[in-house]
Design a protein around this motif. Structure first.
Motif, PDB file in Angstrom:
ATOM      1  N   PHE A 198      23.700  37.088  62.172  1.00  0.00           N
ATOM      2  CA  PHE A 198      24.590  36.681  63.259  1.00  0.00           C
ATOM      3  C   PHE A 198      25.366  35.398  62.948  1.00  0.00           C
ATOM      4  O   PHE A 198      25.467  34.503  63.785  1.00  0.00           O
ATOM      5  CB  PHE A 198      23.803  36.527  64.568  1.00  0.00           C
ATOM      6  N   ARG A 199      25.914  35.364  61.743  1.00  0.00           N
ATOM      7  CA  ARG A 199      26.887  34.305  61.418  1.00  0.00           C
ATOM      8  C   ARG A 199      28.256  34.803  61.875  1.00  0.00           C
ATOM      9  O   ARG A 199      29.082  35.248  61.084  1.00  0.00           O
ATOM     10  CB  ARG A 199      26.854  34.003  59.927  1.00  0.00           C
ATOM     11  N   LEU A 200      28.471  34.696  63.167  1.00  0.00           N
ATOM     12  CA  LEU A 200      29.654  35.306  63.761  1.00  0.00           C
ATOM     13  C   LEU A 200      30.939  34.614  63.336  1.00  0.00           C
ATOM     14  O   LEU A 200      32.018  35.228  63.375  1.00  0.00           O
ATOM     15  CB  LEU A 200      29.531  35.279  65.288  1.00  0.00           C
ATOM     16  N   HIS A 201      30.856  33.369  62.938  1.00  0.00           N
ATOM     17  CA  HIS A 201      32.064  32.677  62.504  1.00  0.00           C
ATOM     18  C   HIS A 201      32.615  33.251  61.204  1.00  0.00           C
ATOM     19  O   HIS A 201      33.747  32.927  60.810  1.00  0.00           O
ATOM     20  CB  HIS A 201      31.795  31.178  62.347  1.00  0.00           C
ATOM     21  N   GLN A 202      31.840  34.103  60.546  1.00  0.00           N
ATOM     22  CA  GLN A 202      32.304  34.769  59.340  1.00  0.00           C
ATOM     23  C   GLN A 202      32.790  36.189  59.616  1.00  0.00           C
ATOM     24  O   GLN A 202      33.240  36.875  58.694  1.00  0.00           O
ATOM     25  CB  GLN A 202      31.179  34.794  58.292  1.00  0.00           C
ATOM     26  N   VAL A 203      32.678  36.658  60.838  1.00  0.00           N
ATOM     27  CA  VAL A 203      33.112  38.009  61.223  1.00  0.00           C
ATOM     28  C   VAL A 203      34.567  37.933  61.698  1.00  0.00           C
ATOM     29  O   VAL A 203      34.892  37.132  62.577  1.00  0.00           O
ATOM     30  CB  VAL A 203      32.216  38.586  62.331  1.00  0.00           C
ATOM     31  N   TYR A 204      35.402  38.754  61.130  1.00  0.00           N
ATOM     32  CA  TYR A 204      36.819  38.713  61.477  1.00  0.00           C
ATOM     33  C   TYR A 204      37.339  40.114  61.775  1.00  0.00           C
ATOM     34  O   TYR A 204      36.702  41.127  61.438  1.00  0.00           O
ATOM     35  CB  TYR A 204      37.638  38.074  60.353  1.00  0.00           C
ATOM     36  N   PHE A 205      38.510  40.176  62.378  1.00  0.00           N
ATOM     37  CA  PHE A 205      39.198  41.429  62.667  1.00  0.00           C
ATOM     38  C   PHE A 205      40.699  41.152  62.701  1.00  0.00           C
ATOM     39  O   PHE A 205      41.137  39.990  62.875  1.00  0.00           O
ATOM     40  CB  PHE A 205      38.716  42.038  63.988  1.00  0.00           C
ATOM     41  N   ASP A 206      41.487  42.181  62.533  1.00  0.00           N
ATOM     42  CA  ASP A 206      42.951  42.075  62.545  1.00  0.00           C
ATOM     43  C   ASP A 206      43.489  42.642  63.856  1.00  0.00           C
ATOM     44  O   ASP A 206      43.100  43.742  64.271  1.00  0.00           O
ATOM     45  CB  ASP A 206      43.555  42.832  61.361  1.00  0.00           C
ATOM     46  N   ALA A 207      44.359  41.916  64.498  1.00  0.00           N
ATOM     47  CA  ALA A 207      44.956  42.322  65.781  1.00  0.00           C
ATOM     48  C   ALA A 207      46.474  42.206  65.685  1.00  0.00           C
ATOM     49  O   ALA A 207      46.998  41.269  65.050  1.00  0.00           O
ATOM     50  CB  ALA A 207      44.417  41.464  66.917  1.00  0.00           C
ATOM     51  N   PRO A 208      47.196  43.115  66.298  1.00  0.00           N
ATOM     52  CA  PRO A 208      48.668  43.042  66.259  1.00  0.00           C
ATOM     53  C   PRO A 208      49.186  41.866  67.071  1.00  0.00           C
ATOM     54  O   PRO A 208      48.590  41.445  68.063  1.00  0.00           O
ATOM     55  CB  PRO A 208      49.091  44.377  66.867  1.00  0.00           C
ATOM     56  N   THR A 209      50.335  41.353  66.659  1.00  0.00           N
ATOM     57  CA  THR A 209      50.982  40.249  67.377  1.00  0.00           C
ATOM     58  C   THR A 209      52.005  40.743  68.389  1.00  0.00           C
ATOM     59  O   THR A 209      52.436  39.948  69.248  1.00  0.00           O
ATOM     60  CB  THR A 209      51.685  39.318  66.382  1.00  0.00           C
ATOM     61  N   CYS A 210      52.348  42.041  68.301  1.00  0.00           N
ATOM     62  CA  CYS A 210      53.357  42.645  69.182  1.00  0.00           C
ATOM     63  C   CYS A 210      54.735  41.974  69.039  1.00  0.00           C
ATOM     64  O   CYS A 210      55.565  42.033  69.950  1.00  0.00           O
ATOM     65  CB  CYS A 210      52.914  42.613  70.645  1.00  0.00           C
ATOM     66  N   LYS A 211      54.927  41.294  67.914  1.00  0.00           N
ATOM     67  CA  LYS A 211      56.202  40.644  67.644  1.00  0.00           C
ATOM     68  C   LYS A 211      56.783  41.093  66.307  1.00  0.00           C
ATOM     69  O   LYS A 211      57.709  40.458  65.797  1.00  0.00           O
ATOM     70  CB  LYS A 211      56.035  39.123  67.644  1.00  0.00           C
ATOM     71  N   GLY A 212      56.187  42.142  65.774  1.00  0.00           N
ATOM     72  CA  GLY A 212      56.624  42.576  64.461  1.00  0.00           C
ATOM     73  C   GLY A 212      55.910  41.781  63.371  1.00  0.00           C
ATOM     74  O   GLY A 212      55.278  40.757  63.606  1.00  0.00           O
ATOM     75  N   GLY A 213      55.972  42.271  62.179  1.00  0.00           N
ATOM     76  CA  GLY A 213      55.342  41.593  61.061  1.00  0.00           C
ATOM     77  C   GLY A 213      53.876  41.977  60.919  1.00  0.00           C
ATOM     78  O   GLY A 213      53.363  42.924  61.528  1.00  0.00           O
ATOM     79  N   ASP A 214      53.177  41.216  60.098  1.00  0.00           N
ATOM     80  CA  ASP A 214      51.776  41.507  59.806  1.00  0.00           C
ATOM     81  C   ASP A 214      50.870  41.126  60.979  1.00  0.00           C
ATOM     82  O   ASP A 214      51.169  40.180  61.721  1.00  0.00           O
ATOM     83  CB  ASP A 214      51.342  40.751  58.550  1.00  0.00           C
ATOM     84  N   PRO A 215      49.757  41.847  61.136  1.00  0.00           N
ATOM     85  CA  PRO A 215      48.802  41.470  62.199  1.00  0.00           C
ATOM     86  C   PRO A 215      48.122  40.148  61.867  1.00  0.00           C
ATOM     87  O   PRO A 215      48.031  39.735  60.701  1.00  0.00           O
ATOM     88  CB  PRO A 215      47.809  42.636  62.210  1.00  0.00           C
ATOM     89  N   GLU A 216      47.624  39.499  62.881  1.00  0.00           N
ATOM     90  CA  GLU A 216      46.925  38.224  62.699  1.00  0.00           C
ATOM     91  C   GLU A 216      45.429  38.463  62.515  1.00  0.00           C
ATOM     92  O   GLU A 216      44.852  39.408  63.049  1.00  0.00           O
ATOM     93  CB  GLU A 216      47.159  37.315  63.906  1.00  0.00           C
ATOM     94  N   ARG A 217      44.820  37.634  61.696  1.00  0.00           N
ATOM     95  CA  ARG A 217      43.377  37.733  61.442  1.00  0.00           C
ATOM     96  C   ARG A 217      42.650  36.697  62.290  1.00  0.00           C
ATOM     97  O   ARG A 217      42.933  35.486  62.219  1.00  0.00           O
ATOM     98  CB  ARG A 217      43.078  37.524  59.970  1.00  0.00           C
ATOM     99  N   LEU A 218      41.698  37.182  63.059  1.00  0.00           N
ATOM    100  CA  LEU A 218      40.945  36.327  63.974  1.00  0.00           C
ATOM    101  C   LEU A 218      39.452  36.386  63.642  1.00  0.00           C
ATOM    102  O   LEU A 218      38.947  37.401  63.156  1.00  0.00           O
ATOM    103  CB  LEU A 218      41.166  36.763  65.422  1.00  0.00           C
ATOM    104  N   PHE A 219      38.746  35.309  63.932  1.00  0.00           N
ATOM    105  CA  PHE A 219      37.308  35.199  63.667  1.00  0.00           C
ATOM    106  C   PHE A 219      36.569  35.007  64.985  1.00  0.00           C
ATOM    107  O   PHE A 219      37.081  34.373  65.922  1.00  0.00           O
ATOM    108  CB  PHE A 219      37.004  34.022  62.740  1.00  0.00           C
ATOM    109  N   LEU A 220      35.356  35.551  65.017  1.00  0.00           N
ATOM    110  CA  LEU A 220      34.499  35.305  66.165  1.00  0.00           C
ATOM    111  C   LEU A 220      33.996  33.868  66.143  1.00  0.00           C
ATOM    112  O   LEU A 220      34.148  33.150  65.149  1.00  0.00           O
ATOM    113  CB  LEU A 220      33.319  36.287  66.175  1.00  0.00           C
TER     114      LEU A 220
END
Length: 294
Positions: free
Chosen positions: A69-91
């Motif tokens: 449960f080192r959640l700060h190392q868990v990430y996912f990609d979410a769309p920005t809805c503004k075009g371009g590449d999705p942003e990568r976010l961490f828990l």
């Protein structure tokens, strides 16, 4: 196989039927349940981001996490809805310390319970010799009881934080596109943490087992008799019942004459021999001074 057969033949497995051995088996089993339900956990939750421009939407964002449960190392990609590449976010959060401490105590409890069972079954006489073995066992059991208390409470708090950090509704607030009203974000699937809840329950069950085992190990240490003052050394034991004369029983029993049947000495008074009423059997005890008086 011969060595195994010899060990089995020499084993004293009746100790397993006694509380001292039976509780050790329960400790061994529940320790396995505790570290297996926590250490083998992996979970996943799912979210969806529907943009105003449907071509940029992502309706299946999966986020996976697992022990430790080192959640700060868990990430996912979410769309920005503004075009371009999705942003990568961490828990957010690192809860590895409480979970790893819990699993470590469970593993060591498993190993010690297995070792103690082996000692009980195969070298029980040496274990009880001079009470050194039970005293060491009592100290170790007390330490494990305290460790189970600390680790179970710490992991219960850590699990509460893990649930909060992996709540999809909370994670959605990290996505920038979800701050805009024209975009629609929602949770699709919540993580299943029933296995982690079970691990916390097993932790407190182990705490109860180890605390309960303290009493049965304490009775083996010999400290109970020493504290209570009930121990009598062998050289100070009372004499056997056949030496009553040496223990103050030398006085004459007033009822001793009635235990041997009829005694002729009862006719020593012979006061009724002159009337002939009770003369039979009593003449032999009449006083010789009667003839001198005549």
């Amino acid at each position: 196989m011969d060595v195994v057969n010899q060990l089995v033949a020499q084993g004293q497995f009746t100790i397993i039927k006694q509380p001292l051995g039976f509780i050790k088996i329960l400790q061994w089993i529940f320790a396995i349940f505790a570290f297996s339900t926590c250490g083998s956990y992996s979970g996943m939750f799912k979210m969806s981001v529907e943009c105003k421009n449907r071509s940029e939407s992502d309706l299946g964002i999966e986020v996976e996490f697992e022990y430790p449960f080192r959640l700060h190392q868990v990430y996912f990609d979410a769309p920005t809805c503004k075009g371009g590449d999705p942003e990568r976010l961490f828990l957010v959060g690192d809860y590895s310390s409480s979970s790893e401490f819990f699993v470590t105590i469970a593993v060591f409890s498993f190993l010690y319970s297995m070792a103690a069972l082996s000692v009980y079954c195969f070298v029980l006489e040496k274990y009880r010799e001079n009470c050194k073995g039970p005293q060491i066992d009592f100290v170790v059991t007390a330490v494990f009881s305290f460790m189970w208390l600390v680790s179970a409470c710490a992991w219960a708090k850590g699990l509460s934080d893990v649930k909060t950090a992996t709540d999809p509704e909370r994670v959605i607030t990290l996505i920038t596109a979800c701050d805009e009203q024209e975009n629609r974000c929602r949770e699709v699937h919540d993580p299943k943490v029933s296995g982690l809840n079970t691990s916390v329950a097993f932790g407190f069950i182990n705490l109860i087992l180890w605390l309960g085992n303290l009493w049965f190990v304490f009775k083996e240490t010999g400290w109970l008799a020493a504290f209570g003052g009930t121990y009598v050394p062998s050289q100070e034991k009372q004499p056997a019942p056949d030496s009553f004369g040496q223990a103050g029983y030398g006085q004459q029993d007033p009822y001793a004459g009635s235990q041997g049947g009829y005694q002729p000495e009862y006719g020593q008074q012979g006061g009724f021999s002159e009337d002939g009423g009770y003369s039979q059997g009593y003449e032999q005890q009449q006083p010789t001074s009667y003839a001198n008086q005549m």
